[in-house]
Design an enzyme around this catalytic site. Structure first.
Site, PDB file in Angstrom:
ATOM      1  N   ARG A  42      47.692  37.621  -5.964  1.00 58.80           N
ATOM      2  CA  ARG A  42      48.493  38.777  -6.386  1.00 58.80           C
ATOM      3  C   ARG A  42      49.962  38.404  -6.540  1.00 58.80           C
ATOM      4  O   ARG A  42      50.629  38.846  -7.459  1.00 58.80           O
ATOM      5  CB  ARG A  42      48.369  39.900  -5.355  1.00 58.80           C
ATOM      6  N   VAL A 129      27.062  38.742   3.505  1.00 59.97           N
ATOM      7  CA  VAL A 129      26.384  39.330   4.664  1.00 59.97           C
ATOM      8  C   VAL A 129      26.355  38.317   5.798  1.00 59.97           C
ATOM      9  O   VAL A 129      25.874  37.201   5.640  1.00 59.97           O
ATOM     10  CB  VAL A 129      24.943  39.751   4.325  1.00 59.97           C
ATOM     11  N   GLY A 184      42.235  41.410  17.581  1.00 65.71           N
ATOM     12  CA  GLY A 184      42.071  41.077  16.175  1.00 65.71           C
ATOM     13  C   GLY A 184      40.669  41.270  15.639  1.00 65.71           C
ATOM     14  O   GLY A 184      40.391  40.931  14.485  1.00 65.71           O
ATOM     15  N   LYS A 202      26.047  45.856   3.645  1.00 66.25           N
ATOM     16  CA  LYS A 202      25.219  44.700   3.972  1.00 66.25           C
ATOM     17  C   LYS A 202      23.740  45.081   4.038  1.00 66.25           C
ATOM     18  O   LYS A 202      22.869  44.314   3.615  1.00 66.25           O
ATOM     19  CB  LYS A 202      25.684  44.099   5.298  1.00 66.25           C
TER      20      LYS A 202
END
Length: 427
Positions: A42, A129, A184, A202
């Site tokens: 980006r 997945v 985290g 998934k």
């Protein structure tokens, strides 16, 4: 073999690192070197710790994926748009695609598969997945000669960490979520994880492969873990169970069709999934000939996910070197996806009740009216703390929902304080 990479965040940076560090080994495995043709990002001014020069970076993803010198496009950006347009352009230009984009594949994978088939190129997505766990290729290839009956798995590490901490420490949901965020494991906005959106995407992909049927995200029944309480965890422990957030896809034994769902459930501690702790993932597969199989490992993170991406990249590159295409989509079965109301499972129901004679008979009558058979009943507490804990035999979801609605309207029931499904066998 020229590779275009879309995205250079946590996973993309690891893909670049592994391509550089393992270049000689990858060349030997593929038969030709894997060279980065460009990396689409980006912002060009963002600092990145990757072992490549700035000349490889571009903000023109659409231009990069259709360049004549690009053979394979690797996408680790995520999201639906504009990624769908980029990948369709790449496939249309004859590029093979490796993606980790579960949201796109679950929402509109059929369009990508059709484009890959029309161009005669590969579309691989093992990393979509369960991170590093080799799961999709065994379903698609190793079990291609078998009939899969059921896929039952823990496919979201954040929710598994939260439920593990609630089980092991007695923490509340809020406390466990705060701990997961601090470490985290949970994003600043954890909605996709705790409300089941991530696991539902998934589950759709797993169902597609297991049952040779197109299943989309919209077909998946989804419930999050936000309503799971410390009392639910304690009740599960008393039954010899633990609570897990499960993705379940199974073939109906009653009529042609499959059910696909994501929700918290009580799992007997004797089941292999019950021992999967913290942020790990595991998927349990039941097939007619192979029997029971379990796949376990790290389901997220830069390095584990990059490992799965590189595995797909090597497979796709080998195919291009050999001038062939790997297995494509298999959706010949076209089984109907059954509504959640027809799904058959057992239930654990916790009721706060008035402490007086006849309560159990009245409650049992509500279950009987809807054809739900009670397997066991436990009465806890006295007076204002009186409660009934019931476990049912297998029943349709719609029948149980109607029973719970009746229970809420009984004067003797102060509250329906917990309803959880029981999966993986009797506790």
């Amino acid at each position: 073999m020229k590779v275009a990479l879309l995205g250079c965040g946590v996973v993309g940076s690891e893909v670049v690192r592994l391509l550089r560090e393992q270049a000689d080994d990858l060349t030997a495995r593929v038969g030709e070197p894997l060279d980065l043709a460009g990396i689409a990002v980006r912002r060009l001014d963002r600092a990145r710790d990757v072992p490549v020069g700035p000349e490889l970076f571009t903000t023109d993803a659409a231009g990069l994926v259709t360049r004549d010198d690009v053979d394979i496009v690797v996408e680790v950006v995520g999201g639906i748009e504009p990624v769908r347009g980029w990948l369709l352009a790449a496939l249309g230009a004859g590029k093979s695609v490796v993606s980790a984009n579960k949201a796109l594949l679950a929402s509109d994978g059929s369009t990508l598969h059709d484009a890959a088939a029309a161009a005669g190129v590969d579309l691989y997505y093992e990393a979509a997945v369960a991170g590093a766990i080799p799961l999709l290729r065994p379903l698609r290839e190793s079990l291609a000669g078998d009939r899969v009956r059921r896929v039952l798995g823990i496919v979201n590490g954040t929710t598994n960490y939260i439920l593990t901490r609630m089980d092991e420490t007695g923490a509340s949901f809020t406390e466990a979520l705060e701990e997961a965020t601090a470490l985290g494991y949970a994003e600043a906005d954890p909605t996709a994880d705790i409300d089941g959106y991530d696991a539902a995407a998934k589950a759709a992909i797993l169902a597609q492969l297991a049952f040779h049927t197109r299943v989309t995200l919209g077909d998946v029944h989804r419930e999050g873990i936000g309503a799971v309480t410390a009392a639910d965890i304690a009740s599960a422990r008393a039954m010899g169970c633990t609570v897990k957030a499960l993705a379940i896809a199974e073939r109906s034994s009653e009529r042609p069709g499959v059910s696909v769902r994501v929700h918290p459930a009580m799992v007997p501690r004797s089941h292999p999934l019950a021992s999967v702790r913290e942020a790990f993932n595991a998927v349990f597969i039941e097939a007619e000939a192979a029997g029971q199989l379990m796949f376990y490992g790290r389901g997220a993170g830069g390095s584990p996910t990059a490992s799965a991406v590189l595995g797909d990249l090597v497979a796709v590159a080998r195919n291009r070197v050999a001038g062939r295409r790997g297995p494509g989509e298999s959706a010949y079965a076209a089984l109907p996806v059954l509504p959640m109301g027809e799904t058959i499972t057992s239930y654990h129901v916790n009721l706060d009740v008035t402490d007086k004679t006849g309560v159990l008979a009245t409650v049992a009558g509500a279950f009987a009216r809807h054809g739900v058979s009670i397997r066991s009943v436990r009465q806890d507490g006295r007076g204002d703390d009186a409660s009934l804990v019931l476990v049912t035999h297998a029943a349709a979801d719609a029948a149980l929902a109607a029973t719970v609605e009746d229970l809420r309207n009984l004067d003797i029931v102060r509250a329906v304080s917990g309803v959880l499904r029981v999966e993986g066998g009797e506790p």
